[in-house]
Design a protein around this motif. Structure first.
Motif, PDB file in Angstrom:
ATOM      1  N   UNK A 222       0.855  -1.184   0.000  1.00  0.00           N
ATOM      2  CA  UNK A 222       0.000   0.000   0.000  1.00  0.00           C
ATOM      3  C   UNK A 222       0.892   1.235   0.000  1.00  0.00           C
ATOM      4  N   UNK A 223       0.484   2.265  -0.703  1.00  0.00           N
ATOM      5  CA  UNK A 223       1.309   3.470  -0.775  1.00  0.00           C
ATOM      6  C   UNK A 223       1.460   4.136   0.586  1.00  0.00           C
ATOM      7  N   UNK A 224       0.491   3.936   1.482  1.00  0.00           N
ATOM      8  CA  UNK A 224       0.552   4.525   2.821  1.00  0.00           C
ATOM      9  C   UNK A 224       1.614   3.869   3.689  1.00  0.00           C
ATOM     10  N   UNK A 225       2.069   2.680   3.282  1.00  0.00           N
ATOM     11  CA  UNK A 225       3.072   1.965   4.079  1.00  0.00           C
ATOM     12  C   UNK A 225       4.495   2.384   3.721  1.00  0.00           C
ATOM     13  N   UNK A 226       4.650   3.261   2.742  1.00  0.00           N
ATOM     14  CA  UNK A 226       5.979   3.667   2.282  1.00  0.00           C
ATOM     15  C   UNK A 226       6.483   4.879   3.056  1.00  0.00           C
ATOM     16  N   UNK A 227       7.804   5.089   3.083  1.00  0.00           N
ATOM     17  CA  UNK A 227       8.359   6.304   3.695  1.00  0.00           C
ATOM     18  C   UNK A 227       7.836   7.545   2.978  1.00  0.00           C
ATOM     19  N   UNK A 228       7.622   8.603   3.719  1.00  0.00           N
ATOM     20  CA  UNK A 228       7.006   9.802   3.163  1.00  0.00           C
ATOM     21  C   UNK A 228       7.824  10.438   2.048  1.00  0.00           C
ATOM     22  N   UNK A 229       9.135  10.290   2.088  1.00  0.00           N
ATOM     23  CA  UNK A 229       9.955  10.919   1.046  1.00  0.00           C
ATOM     24  C   UNK A 229       9.892  10.180  -0.293  1.00  0.00           C
ATOM     25  N   UNK A 230       9.378   8.935  -0.291  1.00  0.00           N
ATOM     26  CA  UNK A 230       9.271   8.153  -1.526  1.00  0.00           C
ATOM     27  C   UNK A 230       7.894   8.315  -2.173  1.00  0.00           C
ATOM     28  N   UNK A 231       6.887   8.535  -1.343  1.00  0.00           N
ATOM     29  CA  UNK A 231       5.500   8.575  -1.825  1.00  0.00           C
ATOM     30  C   UNK A 231       5.280   9.546  -2.979  1.00  0.00           C
ATOM     31  N   UNK A 232       5.757  10.802  -2.905  1.00  0.00           N
ATOM     32  CA  UNK A 232       5.495  11.735  -4.015  1.00  0.00           C
ATOM     33  C   UNK A 232       6.040  11.247  -5.360  1.00  0.00           C
ATOM     34  N   UNK A 233       7.139  10.496  -5.343  1.00  0.00           N
ATOM     35  CA  UNK A 233       7.732  10.021  -6.585  1.00  0.00           C
ATOM     36  C   UNK A 233       6.947   8.851  -7.165  1.00  0.00           C
ATOM     37  N   UNK A 234       6.601   7.881  -6.325  1.00  0.00           N
ATOM     38  CA  UNK A 234       5.887   6.710  -6.819  1.00  0.00           C
ATOM     39  C   UNK A 234       4.438   7.019  -7.196  1.00  0.00           C
ATOM     40  N   UNK A 235       3.891   8.081  -6.598  1.00  0.00           N
ATOM     41  CA  UNK A 235       2.488   8.410  -6.861  1.00  0.00           C
ATOM     42  C   UNK A 235       2.241   8.888  -8.290  1.00  0.00           C
ATOM     43  N   UNK A 236       3.305   9.157  -9.048  1.00  0.00           N
ATOM     44  CA  UNK A 236       3.144   9.522 -10.453  1.00  0.00           C
ATOM     45  C   UNK A 236       2.723   8.326 -11.302  1.00  0.00           C
ATOM     46  N   UNK A 237       2.911   7.128 -10.784  1.00  0.00           N
ATOM     47  CA  UNK A 237       2.641   5.897 -11.521  1.00  0.00           C
ATOM     48  C   UNK A 237       1.123   5.662 -11.646  1.00  0.00           C
ATOM     49  N   UNK A 238       0.558   5.690 -12.864  1.00  0.00           N
ATOM     50  CA  UNK A 238      -0.889   5.495 -13.018  1.00  0.00           C
ATOM     51  C   UNK A 238      -1.359   4.098 -12.634  1.00  0.00           C
ATOM     52  N   UNK A 239      -0.478   3.096 -12.741  1.00  0.00           N
ATOM     53  CA  UNK A 239      -0.863   1.741 -12.336  1.00  0.00           C
ATOM     54  C   UNK A 239      -1.119   1.709 -10.841  1.00  0.00           C
ATOM     55  N   UNK A 240      -0.204   2.307 -10.081  1.00  0.00           N
ATOM     56  CA  UNK A 240      -0.359   2.369  -8.631  1.00  0.00           C
ATOM     57  C   UNK A 240      -1.628   3.147  -8.257  1.00  0.00           C
ATOM     58  N   UNK A 241      -1.892   4.235  -8.956  1.00  0.00           N
ATOM     59  CA  UNK A 241      -3.094   5.039  -8.696  1.00  0.00           C
ATOM     60  C   UNK A 241      -4.354   4.190  -8.886  1.00  0.00           C
ATOM     61  N   UNK A 242      -4.411   3.448  -9.989  1.00  0.00           N
ATOM     62  CA  UNK A 242      -5.592   2.629 -10.283  1.00  0.00           C
ATOM     63  C   UNK A 242      -5.763   1.515  -9.249  1.00  0.00           C
ATOM     64  N   UNK A 243      -4.659   0.889  -8.871  1.00  0.00           N
ATOM     65  CA  UNK A 243      -4.727  -0.187  -7.874  1.00  0.00           C
ATOM     66  C   UNK A 243      -5.241   0.335  -6.543  1.00  0.00           C
ATOM     67  N   UNK A 244      -4.718   1.465  -6.090  1.00  0.00           N
ATOM     68  CA  UNK A 244      -5.156   2.040  -4.821  1.00  0.00           C
ATOM     69  C   UNK A 244      -6.631   2.441  -4.864  1.00  0.00           C
ATOM     70  N   UNK A 245      -7.077   3.001  -5.976  1.00  0.00           N
ATOM     71  CA  UNK A 245      -8.477   3.404  -6.106  1.00  0.00           C
ATOM     72  C   UNK A 245      -9.410   2.194  -6.064  1.00  0.00           C
ATOM     73  N   UNK A 246      -9.014   1.116  -6.710  1.00  0.00           N
ATOM     74  CA  UNK A 246      -9.863  -0.079  -6.713  1.00  0.00           C
ATOM     75  C   UNK A 246      -9.885  -0.737  -5.336  1.00  0.00           C
TER      76      UNK A 246
END
Length: 291
Positions: A222-246
């Motif tokens: 889950x993106x919430x389980x990642x260190x805060x300094x990494x989250x802004x970079x990985x959140x650009x990934x549309x696959x991750x966005x779709x997975x989290x939304x579902x």
């Protein structure tokens, strides 16, 4: 107020009933050519969809059932491994957590990354003038989206049965996120098809280059389980966005930060991907079909 809706209805009536109603004489020639062009594209794509499905079926010893065996087997194996390693997720059933990640990642790769070989795989068809390279990517997108939607819903229902409850919070959000990721993959597929044709060595390196996607797309975390300094970079990934939304569409207990995960962002990704992919394709279409 309803002008667009009325025009769309009239267009559909013309496409379906033009010959019977004999109204083609009153349609401007320019519009008529565009409508006929759309009808040709529709017929070509339908034929390619049939061909794609037939190819998938004949490659499998189990027939049409074999289409679903491989993805289901992969999902079941990973579900068993990670279910026993991690146990149950307090915010979302672990089976649903992994199911959404694996299915959506596989959907994206099947559409986008395999489109790089679309020209080679369908080269014999381009002797027919109506068949364009883009039609092959459209057909693949429709086929893969339909197949993985069926697998996704079937396994979800199976998990609901095992859990003895329906875990579903927002079905429209689930459908929209699924479709938007497919559209994003379609745009990427067009781009990769052009690049693969212009730079053939890319076909060999792409699987290696894209392998890290498996680990940074939120399939197993889950993106919430990642260190805060990494989250802004990985959140650009549309696959991750779709997975989290579902995952959020399954349960309100699976909390997402709307400043980081957003349906608007995924919509923007789909629009930009399709627009840029189509632009690159149209700029290179003559090169792609050059004999």
């Amino acid at each position: 107020m309803f002008l667009k809706e009325i025009l769309l209805i009239l267009l559909l009536i013309y496409i379906i009933f033009a010959d019977k109603l004999k109204i083609s004489q009153v349609i401007p020639k320019t519009l008529k050519r565009k409508i006929n062009g759309l009808k040709i594209v529709k017929n070509v794509v339908e034929g390619l969809i049939y061909r794609e499905l037939k190819t998938r079926v004949t490659k499998s010893d189990s027939g049409i059932i074999g289409i679903f065996i491989e993805p289901i087997a992969v999902i079941v194996v990973f579900l068993l491994i990670f279910y026993f390693l991690r146990g149950n997720n307090p915010n979302l059933d672990t089976r649903l957590f992994l199911l959404s990640g694996i299915i959506l990642f596989t959907l994206f790769t099947q559409i986008a990354l395999r489109s790089i070989n679309a020209i080679t795989a369908n080269e014999a068809l381009f002797i027919y003038k109506p068949v364009k390279p883009m039609d092959t990517v459209i057909a693949r997108t429709i086929v893969e989206t339909g197949l993985y939607a069926i697998v996704f819903l079937t396994l979800s229902l199976g998990i609901f049965y095992l859990a003895e409850e329906v875990i579903l919070n927002d079905f429209p959000l689930m459908v929209i996120s699924f479709v938007l990721l497919s559209l994003t993959a379609f745009g990427f597929g067009l781009l990769l098809m052009v690049l693969g044709h212009k730079y053939p060595p890319l076909k060999n390196f792409l699987p290696v280059i894209t392998r890290p996607l498996w680990f940074i797309s939120g399939v197993f975390f889950s993106i919430r389980s990642l260190p805060e300094n990494i989250i802004p970079w990985l959140s650009w990934n549309p696959i991750l966005q779709a997975i989290e939304l579902i995952r959020h569409s399954y349960s309100v207990d699976y909390i997402i930060d709307k400043q980081i995960v957003s349906l608007n962002y995924l919509t923007t990704c789909a629009f930009v991907s399709c627009t840029f992919g189509l632009w690159v394709y149209l700029k290179n279409e003559k090169l792609l079909i050059k004999k």
